[in-house]
Structures are given as C-alpha cells and as structure tokens.
Design a protein around this motif. Structure first.
Motif, PDB file in Angstrom:
ATOM      1  N   SER A 104     -68.133  24.533  20.681  1.00 14.28           N
ATOM      2  CA  SER A 104     -66.779  23.690  20.404  1.00 14.28           C
ATOM      3  C   SER A 104     -65.907  23.685  19.183  1.00 14.28           C
ATOM      4  O   SER A 104     -64.818  22.944  18.798  1.00 14.28           O
ATOM      5  CB  SER A 104     -66.527  22.572  21.427  1.00 14.28           C
ATOM      6  OG  SER A 104     -67.269  21.732  20.737  1.00 14.28           O
ATOM      7  N   LYS A 105     -67.088  23.446  17.642  1.00 19.02           N
ATOM      8  CA  LYS A 105     -66.578  22.987  16.410  1.00 19.02           C
ATOM      9  C   LYS A 105     -65.703  24.203  15.803  1.00 19.02           C
ATOM     10  O   LYS A 105     -65.246  23.356  14.710  1.00 19.02           O
ATOM     11  CB  LYS A 105     -67.348  22.856  16.214  1.00 19.02           C
ATOM     12  CG  LYS A 105     -68.383  20.862  16.565  1.00 19.02           C
ATOM     13  CD  LYS A 105     -67.471  19.879  16.639  1.00 19.02           C
ATOM     14  CE  LYS A 105     -68.546  18.728  17.119  1.00 19.02           C
ATOM     15  NZ  LYS A 105     -67.976  17.831  18.686  1.00 19.02           N
ATOM     16  N   ASN A 106     -65.939  25.375  16.988  1.00 17.63           N
ATOM     17  CA  ASN A 106     -65.351  26.382  15.824  1.00 17.63           C
ATOM     18  C   ASN A 106     -63.623  26.720  15.467  1.00 17.63           C
ATOM     19  O   ASN A 106     -63.109  25.836  16.501  1.00 17.63           O
ATOM     20  CB  ASN A 106     -65.931  27.665  16.536  1.00 17.63           C
ATOM     21  CG  ASN A 106     -67.429  27.920  16.097  1.00 17.63           C
ATOM     22  OD1 ASN A 106     -67.692  29.038  15.195  1.00 17.63           O
ATOM     23  ND2 ASN A 106     -68.259  27.541  16.376  1.00 17.63           N
ATOM     24  N   GLU A 107     -62.814  26.864  14.968  1.00 16.10           N
ATOM     25  CA  GLU A 107     -61.940  27.205  15.088  1.00 16.10           C
ATOM     26  C   GLU A 107     -61.211  28.047  15.939  1.00 16.10           C
ATOM     27  O   GLU A 107     -60.189  27.921  16.895  1.00 16.10           O
ATOM     28  CB  GLU A 107     -60.781  27.637  13.616  1.00 16.10           C
ATOM     29  CG  GLU A 107     -61.051  25.899  12.899  1.00 16.10           C
ATOM     30  CD  GLU A 107     -60.281  26.101  11.411  1.00 16.10           C
ATOM     31  OE1 GLU A 107     -59.943  27.007  10.956  1.00 16.10           O
ATOM     32  OE2 GLU A 107     -60.468  24.604  10.986  1.00 16.10           O
ATOM     33  N   HIS A 108     -62.028  29.610  15.810  1.00 18.39           N
ATOM     34  CA  HIS A 108     -61.305  30.796  16.264  1.00 18.39           C
ATOM     35  C   HIS A 108     -62.708  31.539  17.137  1.00 18.39           C
ATOM     36  O   HIS A 108     -63.908  31.868  16.833  1.00 18.39           O
ATOM     37  CB  HIS A 108     -60.949  31.542  15.396  1.00 18.39           C
ATOM     38  CG  HIS A 108     -60.018  32.716  16.361  1.00 18.39           C
ATOM     39  ND1 HIS A 108     -60.346  33.548  15.557  1.00 18.39           N
ATOM     40  CD2 HIS A 108     -60.463  33.418  17.248  1.00 18.39           C
ATOM     41  CE1 HIS A 108     -59.933  34.656  16.143  1.00 18.39           C
ATOM     42  NE2 HIS A 108     -59.910  34.477  17.191  1.00 18.39           N
ATOM     43  N   LEU A 109     -63.024  31.278  18.570  1.00 12.23           N
ATOM     44  CA  LEU A 109     -63.940  32.096  18.947  1.00 12.23           C
ATOM     45  C   LEU A 109     -63.562  33.980  19.793  1.00 12.23           C
ATOM     46  O   LEU A 109     -62.170  33.282  19.960  1.00 12.23           O
ATOM     47  CB  LEU A 109     -64.855  31.510  20.509  1.00 12.23           C
ATOM     48  CG  LEU A 109     -65.464  30.148  19.761  1.00 12.23           C
ATOM     49  CD1 LEU A 109     -65.750  29.500  21.467  1.00 12.23           C
ATOM     50  CD2 LEU A 109     -65.938  29.826  19.189  1.00 12.23           C
ATOM     51  N   ILE A 110     -63.887  34.113  19.498  1.00 12.22           N
ATOM     52  CA  ILE A 110     -63.804  35.963  20.120  1.00 12.22           C
ATOM     53  C   ILE A 110     -64.414  36.042  21.563  1.00 12.22           C
ATOM     54  O   ILE A 110     -65.825  36.346  20.810  1.00 12.22           O
ATOM     55  CB  ILE A 110     -63.809  36.800  18.878  1.00 12.22           C
ATOM     56  CG1 ILE A 110     -62.609  36.448  18.496  1.00 12.22           C
ATOM     57  CG2 ILE A 110     -62.881  38.362  19.751  1.00 12.22           C
ATOM     58  CD1 ILE A 110     -61.971  37.202  16.926  1.00 12.22           C
ATOM     59  N   PHE A 111     -64.505  36.633  22.485  1.00 15.52           N
ATOM     60  CA  PHE A 111     -65.125  37.283  23.688  1.00 15.52           C
ATOM     61  C   PHE A 111     -64.973  38.095  24.059  1.00 15.52           C
ATOM     62  O   PHE A 111     -63.518  38.925  23.763  1.00 15.52           O
ATOM     63  CB  PHE A 111     -64.814  35.629  25.052  1.00 15.52           C
ATOM     64  CG  PHE A 111     -65.600  34.443  24.916  1.00 15.52           C
ATOM     65  CD1 PHE A 111     -66.899  34.478  25.460  1.00 15.52           C
ATOM     66  CD2 PHE A 111     -64.688  34.171  23.920  1.00 15.52           C
ATOM     67  CE1 PHE A 111     -67.500  33.307  25.071  1.00 15.52           C
ATOM     68  CE2 PHE A 111     -65.252  32.368  24.069  1.00 15.52           C
ATOM     69  CZ  PHE A 111     -66.456  32.120  24.134  1.00 15.52           C
ATOM     70  N   VAL A 112     -66.043  38.909  23.729  1.00 18.40           N
ATOM     71  CA  VAL A 112     -66.141  40.013  24.143  1.00 18.40           C
ATOM     72  C   VAL A 112     -65.989  40.637  25.329  1.00 18.40           C
ATOM     73  O   VAL A 112     -68.063  40.832  24.986  1.00 18.40           O
ATOM     74  CB  VAL A 112     -66.782  41.179  23.006  1.00 18.40           C
ATOM     75  CG1 VAL A 112     -66.784  42.759  23.921  1.00 18.40           C
ATOM     76  CG2 VAL A 112     -66.276  40.895  20.995  1.00 18.40           C
ATOM     77  N   CYS A 113     -65.900  41.454  26.428  1.00 19.94           N
ATOM     78  CA  CYS A 113     -66.433  41.441  27.720  1.00 19.94           C
ATOM     79  C   CYS A 113     -66.811  42.783  27.383  1.00 19.94           C
ATOM     80  O   CYS A 113     -66.584  43.914  27.836  1.00 19.94           O
ATOM     81  CB  CYS A 113     -65.025  40.816  28.984  1.00 19.94           C
ATOM     82  SG  CYS A 113     -65.480  39.719  28.833  1.00 19.94           S
ATOM     83  N   GLY A 114     -68.313  42.515  27.875  1.00 24.18           N
ATOM     84  CA  GLY A 114     -68.859  44.607  28.367  1.00 24.18           C
ATOM     85  C   GLY A 114     -68.875  44.901  30.074  1.00 24.18           C
ATOM     86  O   GLY A 114     -68.747  43.698  30.857  1.00 24.18           O
ATOM     87  N   HIS A 115     -68.874  46.040  29.845  1.00 24.38           N
ATOM     88  CA  HIS A 115     -68.793  46.296  31.475  1.00 24.38           C
ATOM     89  C   HIS A 115     -69.722  47.202  31.853  1.00 24.38           C
ATOM     90  O   HIS A 115     -69.996  47.776  31.233  1.00 24.38           O
ATOM     91  CB  HIS A 115     -67.612  45.944  32.206  1.00 24.38           C
ATOM     92  CG  HIS A 115     -67.022  45.991  33.459  1.00 24.38           C
ATOM     93  ND1 HIS A 115     -66.622  44.417  33.758  1.00 24.38           N
ATOM     94  CD2 HIS A 115     -67.007  46.193  34.545  1.00 24.38           C
ATOM     95  CE1 HIS A 115     -66.458  44.128  34.797  1.00 24.38           C
ATOM     96  NE2 HIS A 115     -66.551  45.357  35.733  1.00 24.38           N
ATOM     97  N   TYR A 116     -69.630  47.753  33.100  1.00 23.49           N
ATOM     98  CA  TYR A 116     -70.668  48.714  33.292  1.00 23.49           C
ATOM     99  C   TYR A 116     -71.861  48.402  32.496  1.00 23.49           C
ATOM    100  O   TYR A 116     -72.746  47.439  32.801  1.00 23.49           O
ATOM    101  CB  TYR A 116     -70.210  49.868  32.595  1.00 23.49           C
ATOM    102  CG  TYR A 116     -68.876  50.188  32.947  1.00 23.49           C
ATOM    103  CD1 TYR A 116     -67.857  50.471  34.244  1.00 23.49           C
ATOM    104  CD2 TYR A 116     -67.656  50.173  32.094  1.00 23.49           C
ATOM    105  CE1 TYR A 116     -66.693  50.614  34.544  1.00 23.49           C
ATOM    106  CE2 TYR A 116     -66.221  50.243  32.312  1.00 23.49           C
ATOM    107  CZ  TYR A 116     -65.736  50.740  33.186  1.00 23.49           C
ATOM    108  OH  TYR A 116     -64.672  50.890  33.161  1.00 23.49           O
ATOM    109  N   GLU A 117     -72.802  49.220  32.406  1.00 28.91           N
ATOM    110  CA  GLU A 117     -74.355  49.112  31.955  1.00 28.91           C
ATOM    111  C   GLU A 117     -74.117  48.662  31.004  1.00 28.91           C
ATOM    112  O   GLU A 117     -75.442  48.235  29.861  1.00 28.91           O
ATOM    113  CB  GLU A 117     -74.896  50.585  31.931  1.00 28.91           C
ATOM    114  CG  GLU A 117     -75.405  51.054  33.567  1.00 28.91           C
ATOM    115  CD  GLU A 117     -76.291  50.275  33.956  1.00 28.91           C
ATOM    116  OE1 GLU A 117     -77.373  49.937  33.316  1.00 28.91           O
ATOM    117  OE2 GLU A 117     -75.921  49.970  35.058  1.00 28.91           O
ATOM    118  N   GLY A 118     -73.182  48.083  29.892  1.00 27.83           N
ATOM    119  CA  GLY A 118     -73.134  47.758  28.986  1.00 27.83           C
ATOM    120  C   GLY A 118     -72.328  48.416  27.614  1.00 27.83           C
ATOM    121  O   GLY A 118     -71.322  49.277  28.047  1.00 27.83           O
ATOM    122  N   VAL A 119     -72.449  48.592  25.852  1.00 30.97           N
ATOM    123  CA  VAL A 119     -72.031  48.674  25.416  1.00 30.97           C
ATOM    124  C   VAL A 119     -72.929  49.495  24.635  1.00 30.97           C
ATOM    125  O   VAL A 119     -73.692  49.099  24.141  1.00 30.97           O
ATOM    126  CB  VAL A 119     -71.283  47.483  24.281  1.00 30.97           C
ATOM    127  CG1 VAL A 119     -70.265  47.102  25.865  1.00 30.97           C
ATOM    128  CG2 VAL A 119     -71.993  46.449  23.501  1.00 30.97           C
TER     129      VAL A 119
END
Ligand code: ADE
Length: 225
Positions: A104-119
C-alpha cells in the motif's frame, strides 16, 4: 500536506469482471481520490489479425498459454518509473496483512491477470514481476486474486478506512480479533456479555485481550508458535 493516492492499473482479458471494485468502500475511495483504478484490456494490444492472445504450449501439454507480445505491449503502455508489477499466481508467496500493508506504500501498482493455463515464461524475464498467491489452490484466472489483493492492499491506504479499524483487527497484533456485539442487548435469550455494557473501559480492554488469545488458541494455534 499532499494527499497520497494509490494508482492501480489492471491488465486483463476480462475487464467486466472488475465491476465490484466500484462499490462500497473501494468505490468511495476511488470517488474521493484516494485510489485510482484503471482497467486495460490486454486484447487491445494484440498485433495478431484476429486479436488472438493465446496459443498452444511448445512441447505439448494441457490447455492454452497467454502469448507474450500483447502482455509486453500492455505493460509498456502503463509502466512508470518505480511502479511495482504484480502477477497473481499460486506459485507466489502467500499474501498476508504485512505484505499488503507494504504494498500500500507504493504509488503505482500494475496487476497482470493471467488466464487459461498460464503465460509465456519470457514475461518474467522481461520485467521484474512479483508473483503473489492468495492460497494453496488453483483458480481459473488472475482476476479474482487481483480483486482480493487490491481489496486487502487498499484498506491500508491512508483514509480508505479508519486507522482504528486497522489497529483492532485480526492479524494486526498477531492474534485473531475478539468477538463483537451490537443492539439488541438480548436476542433469542442470548445476552451480550455484561462487561461490554459495564462502561468500564479497562475491564473491556482486558476482556477483549483474553478473548482474542482464547480465540487464537482455539482456531489458529499456528499463529502463536
Ligand atoms: N491464480 C490461480 N490461482 C491462484 C491463486 N491461488 N493465487 C493467486 N493467483 C492465482
């Protein structure tokens, strides 16, 4: 004093899944400017003529993998200096309150959502990405874990909930929270413990400490080790 804001970009093939983030506490935090949540559709970045974002794994195996090109370009479109990239995955370290508070102390979080069997594994060679699990089980994609992690992290952003709520909750002091009661004082013959209506704050504190400890011993003795 400048108001601190947490910016969150969510990269996903299924942006419609994230509607719940607009309601209740997180919705209010967004409306009041404490959170900024942006949804980015990975498919928009696919250079494939059919906007394809998945393919079969080299070497064979079950299911499809997300291809690296759309993910790479989607990340590059939002990446900032000092941002933190998170990929929810069962192989990551399991989320706990301490890690959520740190995030929560970060200014910018990027979430990458995987799907299917993975990436495609090259994604993790191209970027510094923290993998975070929400438990030892496998879900169909990273969308639900992303929402769980965001909900948990957002509670630690200043002003999203009261500071009091954070100090008196389960795990804040290594124990489970004590039982709580509200009106009516009696329901179906069950009464609220006398001490809670005694007005004696010292006794109430003491009772809560004992209850917290008893509850932790009974339900989560591993926390006491
Ligand atoms: N993706 C699939 N299963 C998951 C889990 N348990 N935690 C985080 N991300 C996941």
């Amino acid at each position: 004093m400048t108001e601190r804001k947490l910016k969150i970009d969510i990269l996903t093939l299924f942006p419609e899944v994230f509607a719940p983030l607009q309601t209740s506490i997180l919705g209010r935090a967004t409306n009041s400017g404490k959170l900024e949540i942006n949804l980015i559709n990975i498919r928009d970045f696919s250079k494939d003529k059919h906007k394809k974002c998945d393919d079969e794994p080299f070497g064979g195996g079950a299911g499809m993998l997300m291809t690296v090109q759309p993910l790479y370009d989607a990340i590059m479109s939002v990446k900032t200096e000092g941002c933190k990239i998170i990929f929810p995955s069962p192989i990551g370290a399991t989320l706990n309150a301490k890690r959520a508070a740190e995030l929560s102390k970060n200014e910018h979080l990027i979430f990458v959502c995987g799907h299917y069997e993975g990436v495609d594994e090259r994604l993790f060679e191209l970027f510094d990405i923290e993998q975070i699990s929400i438990g030892d089980y496998v879900l169909t994609g990273g969308e639900l874990p992303t929402m769980v992690i965001i909900d948990c992290v957002a509670r630690f952003v200043d002003g999203v909930i009261s500071a009091d709520s954070l100090t008196n909750e389960s795990f804040s002091n290594g124990l489970l929270e004590y039982p709580q009661y509200t009106r009516p004082q009696e329901f179906m013959g069950l009464k609220v413990p006398d001490v809670l209506v005694s007005g004696n704050h010292q006794q109430i504190e003491k009772w809560r400490e004992v209850q917290s400890l008893e509850r932790t011993k009974k339900l989560r003795s591993d926390l006491l080790d």
